[in-house]
Write an enzyme that holds these catalytic residues in place. Structure first.
Site, PDB file in Angstrom:
ATOM      1  N   LYS A  86       0.848  -1.190   0.053  1.00 15.81           N
ATOM      2  CA  LYS A  86      -0.296  -0.169   0.023  1.00 15.81           C
ATOM      3  C   LYS A  86       1.174   1.207  -0.144  1.00 15.81           C
ATOM      4  CE  LYS A  86      -4.596  -1.507   1.125  1.00 15.81           C
ATOM      5  NZ  LYS A  86      -3.826  -2.637   1.424  1.00 15.81           N
ATOM      6  N   GLU A 108      -9.738   6.962   2.579  1.00 12.44           N
ATOM      7  CA  GLU A 108     -11.015   6.013   3.280  1.00 12.44           C
ATOM      8  C   GLU A 108     -10.082   4.824   3.718  1.00 12.44           C
ATOM      9  OE1 GLU A 108      -9.873   5.676  -0.031  1.00 12.44           O
ATOM     10  OE2 GLU A 108      -9.536   4.343  -0.187  1.00 12.44           O
ATOM     11  N   SER A 375       1.300  -9.852  -0.893  1.00 11.29           N
ATOM     12  CA  SER A 375       1.277  -7.876  -0.335  1.00 11.29           C
ATOM     13  C   SER A 375       1.666  -7.598   0.320  1.00 11.29           C
ATOM     14  CB  SER A 375      -0.527  -7.890  -0.888  1.00 11.29           C
ATOM     15  OG  SER A 375      -0.698  -8.554  -0.413  1.00 11.29           O
TER      16      SER A 375
HETATM   17  C1  LIG Z   1      -4.819  -3.553   1.546  1.00 10.80           C
HETATM   18  C2  LIG Z   1      -4.369  -4.874   0.966  1.00 10.80           C
HETATM   19  C3  LIG Z   1      -4.791  -5.564  -0.120  1.00 10.80           C
HETATM   20  C4  LIG Z   1      -6.256  -5.314  -1.208  1.00 10.80           C
HETATM   21  O1  LIG Z   1      -6.088  -4.678  -2.095  1.00 10.80           O
HETATM   22  P1  LIG Z   1      -5.740  -4.700  -3.312  1.00 10.80           P
HETATM   23  O2  LIG Z   1      -6.314  -3.443  -4.058  1.00 10.80           O
HETATM   24  O3  LIG Z   1      -6.453  -5.529  -4.111  1.00 10.80           O
HETATM   25  O4  LIG Z   1      -4.397  -5.381  -3.226  1.00 10.80           O
HETATM   26  C5  LIG Z   1      -3.940  -7.223  -0.062  1.00 10.80           C
HETATM   27  N1  LIG Z   1      -3.182  -7.602   0.646  1.00 10.80           N
HETATM   28  C6  LIG Z   1      -2.632  -6.544   1.664  1.00 10.80           C
HETATM   29  C7  LIG Z   1      -1.267  -6.958   2.140  1.00 10.80           C
HETATM   30  C8  LIG Z   1      -2.822  -4.977   1.974  1.00 10.80           C
HETATM   31  O5  LIG Z   1      -3.349  -4.523   2.702  1.00 10.80           O
END
Ligand SMILES: *Cc1c(COP(=O)(O)O)cnc(C)c1O
Length: 391
Positions: A86, A108, A375
């Site tokens: 993020k 948000e 992610s």
């Molecule tokens: C917020 C989040 C997501 C999902 O958001 P996307 O916009 O779909 O990438 C995925 N993994 C983590 C670790 C997150 O914090």
């Protein structure tokens, strides 16, 4: 960069006139700076010095042995400052806000992950920061509320509607309409009206750009599959973008199937939704007969959004992307497996991608490659998992 408001029939700008003015101004500036050498240099500098990029591309040898099929690689976005992808987007947008002379940032947040990323870059660049968060979410995620406050942000609990993420987006859009002259709306995923989906994808595309280069260095060939989880779709589109032209690379997005796609407790917008308009753009949405967004659910708070970025809707229709899903249980199993086998505790969101990535790898020969985007890290989830397992 080419201007692109629609992806096939998806995307667009379905907003009131007042907001159109703000978005046109944002578009002008985004397309100007994204090709500006000075801006690109500044972005690159902070990506390296503040986020710690490039993130590693890690060969998960132990997991590969255990699964017994294709080689599994993990793109380690969990190692970024603040622990997820993020921050890539928050950094890009705040640099743009700075260039546009904005003094105030609004955002948000659902689970609070994006709110923390926004508050982080605001602290670093000395910007005033207001985060809208559904009242229910402020209670569920009180530690993230405290983190944002610690970073100097104001957190506004939203008490309208279902008091969750979709209401927080509405509140942020309303603030933006009223204050856009001095305010920048730092949106958290590749969703919303144009130019947000393109802008967020651009700032997240560093993931796939690095991963493509790294896999070529390590394996001298491209992966057979790339896999990422899909909430709004930003980490996934960030991974996909630079592989788009490599038609031999199969791109797989993984949606949260919660307690099962045949229950009412999931957030699989592509698998189970239909085209509709939400938050100013057209895409696959989970909505009722009146077109109102339905309540959604996932074990991973960061994945429960009742729609998906418009570019994914287009990839689904065109067939360039393939969208699968993982249930809570499958994600939890993957969470435990990666922790045990590799010593890496993944976010519950990322665990969805790990679950499906492993399933794909299992069926492939050993000379194939599956690249999974990790992610985020799972430290934020350990309490929840402990409670679920009654430990
Ligand atoms: C917020 C989040 C997501 C999902 O958001 P996307 O916009 O779909 O990438 C995925 N993994 C983590 C670790 C997150 O914090």
């Amino acid at each position: 960069m080419n201007r692109k408001e629609y992806f096939g029939e998806f995307g667009g700008t379905y907003v009131p006139e007042d907001l159109k003015l703000a978005l046109e101004d944002l578009s002008e500036n985004f397309y100007k700076y994204i090709d500006d050498d000075d801006f690109k240099e500044e972005l690159k500098f902070y990506q390296k010095e503040y986020i710690g990029r490039p993130s590693l591309l890690y060969y998960a040898e132990k997991l590969t042995e255990k699964i017994g099929g294709a080689k599994i690689y993990l793109k380690r976005e969990d190692l970024n400052h603040t622990g997820s992808h993020k921050i890539n987007n928050a950094l890009g947008q705040i640099l743009l806000a700075k260039r546009m002379g904005k003094k105030r940032i609004i955002a948000e947040t659902g689970a609070g992950q994006h709110g923390v990323a926004a508050a982080t870059v605001c602290a670093m660049f000395g910007m005033d920061c207001t985060v809208y968060m559904g009242e229910i979410d402020t209670k569920r995620q009180d530690l993230n509320v405290f983190r944002m406050k610690l970073l100097g942000a104001k957190v506004v609990p939203v008490t309208s509607g279902t008091k969750t993420l979709k209401d927080a987006v509405d509140a942020a859009l309303q603030d933006y309409i009223e204050n856009y002259e001095d305010t920048f709306y730092l949106i958290g995923s590749a969703v919303g009206p144009h130019p947000f989906p393109v802008m967020v994808r651009e700032f997240q595309s560093i993931i796939g750009k690095e991963a493509r280069k790294q896999i070529l260095e390590k394996e001298d060939k491209l992966p057979d599959y790339i896999v990422a989880c899909v909430g709004g779709g930003s980490n996934c589109i960030g991974l996909f973008h630079h592989f788009y032209e490599d038609k031999e690379v199969k791109m797989v997005g993984v949606e949260p199937a919660g307690k099962g796609i045949d229950t009412n407790e999931h957030a699989a917008s592509i698998t189970k939704g239909k085209p509709g308009i939400i938050h100013g753009f057209k895409s696959y949405t989970l909505s009722d007969e009146k077109g109102e967004p339905m309540p959604v659910y996932s074990i991973a708070a960061g994945l429960d959004y009742p729609a998906v970025g418009p570019e994914h809707a287009f990839y689904k229709e065109s067939g360039r992307g393939e969208y699968r899903y993982a249930t809570d249980k499958e994600a939890l199993d993957a969470f435990l497996e990666l922790s045990r086998v590799e010593g890496i505790i993944p976010a519950l969101e990322s665990s969805h991608a790990v679950a499906v990535g492993c399933k794909i790898a299992e069926k492939l020969d050993k000379d194939k490659i599956v690249l999974i985007n990790l992610s985020g890290r799972g430290d934020k989830d350990v309490n929840q998992v402990r409670e679920l397992m009654n430990l």
